[in-house]
Design an enzyme around this catalytic site. Structure first.
Site, PDB file in Angstrom:
ATOM      1  N   LYS A   1     -19.713 102.736   2.203  1.00  0.00           N
ATOM      2  CA  LYS A   1     -18.988 101.879   2.917  1.00  0.00           C
ATOM      3  C   LYS A   1     -18.539 100.588   2.008  1.00  0.00           C
ATOM      4  CE  LYS A   1     -19.326  98.063   4.799  1.00  0.00           C
ATOM      5  NZ  LYS A   1     -18.166  97.404   4.362  1.00  0.00           N
TER       6      LYS A   1
ATOM      7  N   GLY B   1     -23.709  92.422  -2.808  1.00  0.00           N
ATOM      8  CA  GLY B   1     -23.319  91.492  -2.192  1.00  0.00           C
ATOM      9  C   GLY B   1     -24.122  90.090  -2.149  1.00  0.00           C
TER      10      GLY B   1
ATOM     11  N   GLU C   1     -28.418  94.095  -5.342  1.00  0.00           N
ATOM     12  CA  GLU C   1     -27.836  93.444  -6.396  1.00  0.00           C
ATOM     13  C   GLU C   1     -27.164  92.141  -5.896  1.00  0.00           C
ATOM     14  OE1 GLU C   1     -25.788  91.910  -8.609  1.00  0.00           O
ATOM     15  OE2 GLU C   1     -24.426  93.571  -9.247  1.00  0.00           O
TER      16      GLU C   1
ATOM     17  N   CYS D   1     -21.007  88.050 -10.304  1.00  0.00           N
ATOM     18  CA  CYS D   1     -22.115  87.314 -10.290  1.00  0.00           C
ATOM     19  C   CYS D   1     -22.858  87.035 -11.651  1.00  0.00           C
ATOM     20  CB  CYS D   1     -23.237  88.220  -9.423  1.00  0.00           C
ATOM     21  SG  CYS D   1     -22.986  89.914  -9.516  1.00  0.00           S
TER      22      CYS D   1
ATOM     23  N   GLU E   1     -23.639  79.495  -5.664  1.00  0.00           N
ATOM     24  CA  GLU E   1     -22.663  80.098  -6.457  1.00  0.00           C
ATOM     25  C   GLU E   1     -21.430  80.172  -5.695  1.00  0.00           C
ATOM     26  OE1 GLU E   1     -23.186  84.557  -5.284  1.00  0.00           O
ATOM     27  OE2 GLU E   1     -22.965  84.864  -7.659  1.00  0.00           O
TER      28      GLU E   1
END
Ligand code: ADP
Length: 492
Positions: free
Chosen positions: A176, A229, A251, A285, A386
């Protein structure tokens, strides 16, 4: 491949109309306009996709010897290699990444699939010596049906990192992709079809995270979720998967320190540090979003960052000359601009950038100028959280101990870089950094064989390398009596 229309879901080897989803315009972040129409599925579509992955797992896929799985994966990889240009165009339309970056990234993916294909027939276990009465051994068996949930910044890379080891392990898949960028993942379906994969081994169902994604996570027919995500989403996913005690690999985010010691080759360090501050428009990231600079070279680095920010060609994603495209979607644009305001209020020095570029051709796109904050304190929000935008936060430090303390001083622990010409210092500092990958005198070097993942809140488990394969396997221990005798427990 018709780039603009992906109006069906790929389930059970067929292209099917969504049952309880529909179609949507996919937005080109460079223009803010629809560039194609893409199918999205709902819960009923996930149910059918999981059933088809289960049927494929119990049927043809499980019975196929490893070397035949490997042959199919190699065929897929070879086909993938011929479609890099097409896939890169689709992905850059969908998420706005500069085409030169998409080509570089997607150009490597075939090798990921080849490398994992080479492991598909080497899943051996061990024999465990005990005594003559038993023969004990382990077998490595596939985890089963895997739900893969991928992000919008690097949809095909996130898929390759998961599909390679999952297929090598003998799992079947429901993928997905993110709702903002589903098109390139649907394009994968055509390649699996062309390569001759048995129906249902890979199913692709775009859909909304809280609907299709959440249903996939909670589904009792799914054995493992592989997710890339945000940390906040991972916490929600953990809860949705709790009732069925799913296996998870995560992750997640990062706030990577890029440390430049005064004894480094500063020009090389600057190439890496500026490159990684603004690559993917800051939306990865692993990027070195915190640039830690030792005092004696601080002014030089700050000056060069400002100069080089002006050399970044911001432009249309499909223009080969473009270095940096727009942010991938509007919410991300707003988030970045909000963090710029936060940084200013916190007292960091905004030296360049920080604004939306909206003149001429850029007027409806989500473009942000390459941004440099200097004199950033390690505890400011722009140094802790972030941002996922083209924002470099430059932080001065004095000496190794302070560098290490600042580097480790966030909840994240995904990646880190350090630049020094002192080999002892390189090892000393690298050994104390809390991060899943540490680059010394290089940055963002990642390959199929190098494990990648996070310490602390940056994730669970590793992608790539042998570790990734492990995460799609279960170990079965078998103990066989060599005597067939079992004492009657109630005889005396
Ligand atoms: P972002 O907030 O930056 O868009 P996310 O972590 O929310 O990043 O998105 C990554 C992926 O997670 C996407 O495929 C998204 O659809 C999916 N997702 C979001 N929310 C959920 C959820 N509640 N359950 C499962 N998947 C989700």
């Amino acid at each position: 491949m018709d780039n603009a229309n992906f109006q069906r879901l790929f389930i059970g080897g067929e292209w099917v109309e969504p049952r309880d989803g529909g179609t949507r315009g996919s937005i080109d972040p460079a223009t803010g306009e629809h560039w194609g129409t893409v199918a999205y599925g709902g819960e009923a579509d996930i149910d059918v996709a999981v059933a088809s992955a289960q049927a494929a797992f119990e049927g043809p896929w499980r019975k196929l010897p490893g070397w035949e799985r490997a042959a199919l994966m190699r065929k897929f990889a070879d086909l993938y290699a011929t479609k890099v240009e097409e896939l890169a165009q689709i992905e850059s339309r969908d998420n706005g990444r500069a085409i030169r970056e998409s080509l570089g990234d997607i150009g490597l993916h075939a090798q990921y699939y080849h490398w994992f294909a080479s492991l598909a027939d080497k899943l051996s276990g061990r024999t465990i010596p005990i005594d003559d009465s038993v023969h004990a051994f382990t077998s490595r068996v596939p985890a089963g049906v895997v739900g893969m949930i991928t992000p919008w910044n690097v949809p095909l890379m996130a898929a390759a990192w998961k599909l390679g080891p999952a297929l090598a392990a003998g799992c079947t898949v429901v993928l997905k992709p993110a709702e903002q960028t589903p098109a390139s993942s649907l394009a994968l379906g055509r390649i699996f079809e062309e390569a001759g994969f048995p129906p249902g081994v890979v199913n692709i169902v775009p859909g909304d995270g809280p609907v299709a994604g959440a249903h996939l996570v909670a589904h009792p027919g799914v054995n493992k979720i592989a997710f890339t995500g945000e940390g906040a989403t991972a916490k929600t996913i953990l809860k949705s998967g709790a009732d069925t005690l799913k296996r998870f690999s995560f992750e997640l985010g990062g706030k990577a320190p890029h440390i430049i010691f005064a004894d480094a080759d500063v020009d090389q360090a600057l190439n890496a540090a500026t490159g990684s501050a603004w690559a993917l428009c800051g939306q990865s990231c692993a990027l070195g979003s915190r640039v830690l600079v030792e005092r004696p070279v601080y002014d030089r680095v700050v000056e060069e960052f400002q100069r080089r920010a002006k050399c970044v060609r911001v432009g249309m994603p499909l223009d080969p000359a473009t270095h940096m495209g727009p942010q991938a979607h509007q919410a991300q644009l707003e988030k970045t601009l909000n963090y710029v305001e936060i940084g200013k209020k916190e007292g960091a020095a905004l030296l360049t950038g920080g604004e939306r570029i909206a003149s001429g051709d850029f007027s409806r796109g989500y473009f942000v100028a390459p941004t440099v904050f200097a004199d950033v304190a390690p505890d400011m929000r722009i140094a802790q959280e972030e941002i996922f935008g083209p924002v470099a936060s430059i932080i001065p430090f004095e000496g190794e101990e302070e560098a290490i303390a600042i580097a480790n001083g966030t909840p994240y622990g995904l990646a880190a870089g350090l630049w020094t010409n002192d080999v002892g210092r390189a090892h000393r500092v690298a050994a104390r950094i809390e991060a899943g990958i540490v680059w010394v005198n290089t940055y963002r070097y990642i390959r199929w064989s190098t494990p990648y993942g996070g310490f602390k809140t940056s994730g669970w488990g590793r992608e790539n390398g042998l570790e990734a394969l492990d995460s799609y396997l279960e170990t079965r221990t078998t103990i066989v009596s060599t005597t067939g005798k079992f004492p009657d427990p109630f005889a005396s």
